[in-house]
Design a protein around this motif. Structure first.
Motif, PDB file in Angstrom:
ATOM      1  N   ASP A  47       9.425   4.540   8.518  1.00  0.00           N
ATOM      2  CA  ASP A  47       9.650   3.385   7.547  1.00  0.00           C
ATOM      3  C   ASP A  47       9.167   1.999   7.983  1.00  0.00           C
ATOM      4  OD1 ASP A  47      11.122   5.023   5.453  1.00  0.00           O
ATOM      5  OD2 ASP A  47      12.922   4.893   6.971  1.00  0.00           O
ATOM      6  N   VAL A  56       8.973   0.842   3.180  1.00  0.00           N
ATOM      7  CA  VAL A  56       7.882   1.916   2.753  1.00  0.00           C
ATOM      8  C   VAL A  56       7.639   2.637   3.654  1.00  0.00           C
ATOM      9  CG1 VAL A  56       6.944   0.428   0.926  1.00  0.00           C
ATOM     10  CG2 VAL A  56       6.118   0.469   2.823  1.00  0.00           C
ATOM     11  N   PHE A  92      10.025   4.823  -0.754  1.00  0.00           N
ATOM     12  CA  PHE A  92      10.249   3.457  -0.922  1.00  0.00           C
ATOM     13  C   PHE A  92      11.763   3.268  -0.633  1.00  0.00           C
ATOM     14  CE2 PHE A  92      11.950   0.493  -3.945  1.00  0.00           C
ATOM     15  CZ  PHE A  92      11.178  -0.705  -3.570  1.00  0.00           C
TER      16      PHE A  92
END
Length: 171
Positions: A47, A56, A92
């Motif tokens: 991430d 993201v 996300f």
């Protein structure tokens, strides 16, 4: 001398202090185990923070252990090839650790993922013990499967509720 010792202690404590998510530019790498019906395997995720509470990244899972004969019907073999064992997803996350404010080392992150098998969602939590090391768990579920007709037992892999548990690292 007392002031020097106090200064060293304060600086040491500030280096030990960790945060679960610092915002834009934050990098997290996670490695853990994936558990689901008829299989278990390895999960890797990364991430990258792009905002104060937004990240993201990607997540990939490969099932190492797959039950070849289904428990409920021994005549129905799973026959899971590489394409059924492997999944990769773009993800996300909304990192809400500073919003719920339980502990600065704790982060909770609901999110969406778009993978090879489905569009899904996840709820993850991680806790950092030090600046670079922590633990995580994620609960994953599909929202929309790409194949709408009845799934074979092998196609149900990664198209069901799964749990990931493992170690999280700050990069």
């Amino acid at each position: 001398m007392k002031k020097v010792i106090l200064l060293v202690v304060l600086l040491s404590v500030s280096f030990v202090n960790s945060q679960a998510f610092i915002g834009s530019g934050d990098n997290k790498f996670q490695v853990g185990a994936n558990f689901q019906d008829n299989g278990s395997g390895l999960n890797l995720s990364y991430d990258f923070g792009i905002g104060q509470n937004i990240s993201v990244g990607f997540s990939s899972t490969y099932l190492l252990g797959v039950d070849d004969a289904l428990k409920n019907n021994a005549n129905d073999d799973l026959n899971a090839g590489f394409d059924n064992r492997f999944d990769i997803r773009a993800r996300f996350n909304a990192n809400l650790g500073n919003v719920v404010n339980i502990d600065e080392n704790f982060d909770i992150y609901p999110g969406l993922s778009l993978g090879l098998k489905n569009l899904g969602g996840h709820l993850g939590m991680r806790y950092f013990f030090t600046e670079g090391f922590g633990i995580y768990t994620e609960l994953n579920t599909p929202f929309a499967k790409y194949k709408t007709e009845k799934l074979t037992p092998a196609e149900k892999l990664h198209n069901q509720f799964t749990v990931n548990v493992g170690a999280s690292f700050n990069l």
